[in-house]
Design an enzyme around this catalytic site. Structure first.
Site, PDB file in Angstrom:
ATOM      1  N   HIS A  28      32.982  17.162  58.382  1.00 26.57           N
ATOM      2  CA  HIS A  28      33.372  17.914  57.174  1.00 26.57           C
ATOM      3  C   HIS A  28      34.675  18.679  57.428  1.00 26.57           C
ATOM      4  O   HIS A  28      35.580  18.693  56.597  1.00 26.57           O
ATOM      5  CB  HIS A  28      32.281  18.931  56.786  1.00 26.57           C
ATOM      6  CG  HIS A  28      30.988  18.321  56.336  1.00 26.57           C
ATOM      7  ND1 HIS A  28      29.772  18.651  56.905  1.00 26.57           N
ATOM      8  CD2 HIS A  28      30.709  17.418  55.375  1.00 26.57           C
ATOM      9  CE1 HIS A  28      28.805  17.977  56.296  1.00 26.57           C
ATOM     10  NE2 HIS A  28      29.349  17.223  55.358  1.00 26.57           N
ATOM     11  N   LYS A  52      15.268  19.873  47.194  1.00 22.60           N
ATOM     12  CA  LYS A  52      15.468  19.479  48.595  1.00 22.60           C
ATOM     13  C   LYS A  52      14.869  20.534  49.507  1.00 22.60           C
ATOM     14  O   LYS A  52      14.723  21.688  49.115  1.00 22.60           O
ATOM     15  CB  LYS A  52      16.955  19.321  48.886  1.00 22.60           C
ATOM     16  CG  LYS A  52      17.497  17.950  48.541  1.00 22.60           C
ATOM     17  CD  LYS A  52      18.822  17.714  49.232  1.00 22.60           C
ATOM     18  CE  LYS A  52      19.324  16.300  49.010  1.00 22.60           C
ATOM     19  NZ  LYS A  52      20.664  16.114  49.617  1.00 22.60           N
ATOM     20  N   ARG A 101      33.167   7.636  55.110  1.00 27.04           N
ATOM     21  CA  ARG A 101      33.095   7.334  56.537  1.00 27.04           C
ATOM     22  C   ARG A 101      33.088   5.843  56.801  1.00 27.04           C
ATOM     23  O   ARG A 101      33.669   5.361  57.757  1.00 27.04           O
ATOM     24  CB  ARG A 101      31.818   7.941  57.135  1.00 27.04           C
ATOM     25  CG  ARG A 101      31.851   9.436  57.227  1.00 27.04           C
ATOM     26  CD  ARG A 101      30.466   9.973  57.454  1.00 27.04           C
ATOM     27  NE  ARG A 101      29.584   9.608  56.350  1.00 27.04           N
ATOM     28  CZ  ARG A 101      28.383  10.098  56.156  1.00 27.04           C
ATOM     29  NH1 ARG A 101      27.882  10.956  57.019  1.00 27.04           N
ATOM     30  NH2 ARG A 101      27.665   9.743  55.116  1.00 27.04           N
ATOM     31  N   SER A 139      25.186  15.199  58.808  1.00 27.66           N
ATOM     32  CA  SER A 139      24.346  16.385  59.035  1.00 27.66           C
ATOM     33  C   SER A 139      22.938  15.955  59.453  1.00 27.66           C
ATOM     34  O   SER A 139      22.316  16.568  60.318  1.00 27.66           O
ATOM     35  CB  SER A 139      24.252  17.225  57.753  1.00 27.66           C
ATOM     36  OG  SER A 139      25.522  17.631  57.340  1.00 27.66           O
TER      37      SER A 139
HETATM   38  O1  PNS Z   1      26.503  16.101  50.768  1.00 29.92           O
HETATM   39  P1  PNS Z   1      25.896  15.262  49.682  1.00 29.92           P
HETATM   40  O2  PNS Z   1      24.409  15.509  49.637  1.00 29.92           O
HETATM   41  O3  PNS Z   1      26.256  13.815  49.812  1.00 29.92           O
HETATM   42  O4  PNS Z   1      26.524  15.780  48.295  1.00 29.92           O
HETATM   43  C1  PNS Z   1      26.123  15.212  47.065  1.00 29.92           C
HETATM   44  C2  PNS Z   1      26.688  16.012  45.869  1.00 29.92           C
HETATM   45  C3  PNS Z   1      26.351  17.486  45.973  1.00 29.92           C
HETATM   46  C4  PNS Z   1      28.188  15.841  45.843  1.00 29.92           C
HETATM   47  C5  PNS Z   1      26.102  15.387  44.577  1.00 29.92           C
HETATM   48  O5  PNS Z   1      24.714  15.316  44.695  1.00 29.92           O
HETATM   49  C6  PNS Z   1      26.446  16.169  43.321  1.00 29.92           C
HETATM   50  O6  PNS Z   1      27.580  16.221  42.914  1.00 29.92           O
HETATM   51  N1  PNS Z   1      25.421  16.786  42.687  1.00 29.92           N
HETATM   52  C7  PNS Z   1      25.627  17.596  41.506  1.00 29.92           C
HETATM   53  C8  PNS Z   1      24.924  16.991  40.291  1.00 29.92           C
HETATM   54  C9  PNS Z   1      25.841  16.077  39.531  1.00 29.92           C
HETATM   55  O7  PNS Z   1      26.928  16.432  39.127  1.00 29.92           O
HETATM   56  N2  PNS Z   1      25.363  14.827  39.311  1.00 29.92           N
HETATM   57  C10 PNS Z   1      26.118  13.822  38.609  1.00 29.92           C
HETATM   58  C11 PNS Z   1      27.209  13.213  39.465  1.00 29.92           C
HETATM   59  S1  PNS Z   1      26.937  11.540  39.705  1.00 29.92           S
END
Ligand code: PNS
Length: 186
Positions: A28, A52, A101, A139
């Site tokens: 990150h 979660k 990645r 993570s």
């Molecule tokens: O680190 P991660 O878990 O891969 O992050 C995922 C994240 C937080 C970027 C994604 O789950 C997110 O943007 N969630 C917010 C809800 C949202 O906007 N959903 C629609 C987008 S497809």
């Protein structure tokens, strides 16, 4: 008085780097560093997701990231819930930064980027590739390796390693017995 440089009036570019960050890793940090080479400010936005069951609470994750970027006023830390594009718009960011990645990340990221574009075409998603040495880092793997007694020193900021030790006691927990290990996999 010399005329003010036009540059002084330029709007600061702001990118949002969203994620779970449970916990933040050197991968990150690598992406954030790359984001800072393109944007004036990067806001690390931690998703608050009650469904979660993270290892670190949202407050702990905020503190770990703040500590990792102490003294750097180009990096902000925030939390959000609801739609990411709504959050980005609210804070005045026109760019979402995500790390890519490997090919395996691509499909999920592609879907998310296109859905976000459909939800708000004013917000652009920018993908950045981490250094190759972090291309396998996540993570989830950091937590697994640490819990099984493996070293994570070069994979996370020092403050994260310290907090992992505090969470699990002075030393990483010893590897589970074979029976427990097998049970965990199911
Ligand atoms: O680190 P991660 O878990 O891969 O992050 C995922 C994240 C937080 C970027 C994604 O789950 C997110 O943007 N969630 C917010 C809800 C949202 O906007 N959903 C629609 C987008 S497809």
């Amino acid at each position: 008085m010399p005329p003010r440089r036009r540059e002084g009036h330029r709007k600061r570019s702001l990118a949002v780097f969203p994620g779970s960050f449970d916990p933040i890793t050197n991968g990150h940090l690598d992406i954030i560093g790359r984001g800072l080479s393109v944007f004036d400010q990067v806001t690390i936005a931690i998703l608050v997701n009650p469904e979660k069951h993270p290892l670190f609470t949202v407050e702990e994750r905020v503190a770990l990231i703040r500590e990792s970027y102490r003294g750097n006023d180009r990096v902000k830390v925030d939390t959000f819930s609801g739609l990411l594009v709504d959050y980005a718009e609210r804070v005045g960011a026109s760019v979402i930064v995500r790390g890519l990645r490997a090919i395996s990340d691509f499909e999920y990221e592609f879907q998310m980027a296109l859905m976000n574009r459909r939800l708000n075409p004013r917000i652009e998603t920018v993908f950045m590739m981490p250094a190759e040495s972090y291309s396998y880092l996540s993570s989830r793997l950091v937590k697994e390796v640490f819990q099984l007694g493996g070293p994570v020193r070069d994979l996370v900021p020092p403050v994260v390693e310290r907090r992992l030790r505090e969470k699990y006691g002075a030393a990483p927990p010893s590897p589970p017995t074979r029976r427990r290990a097998r049970a965990r996999r199911t």
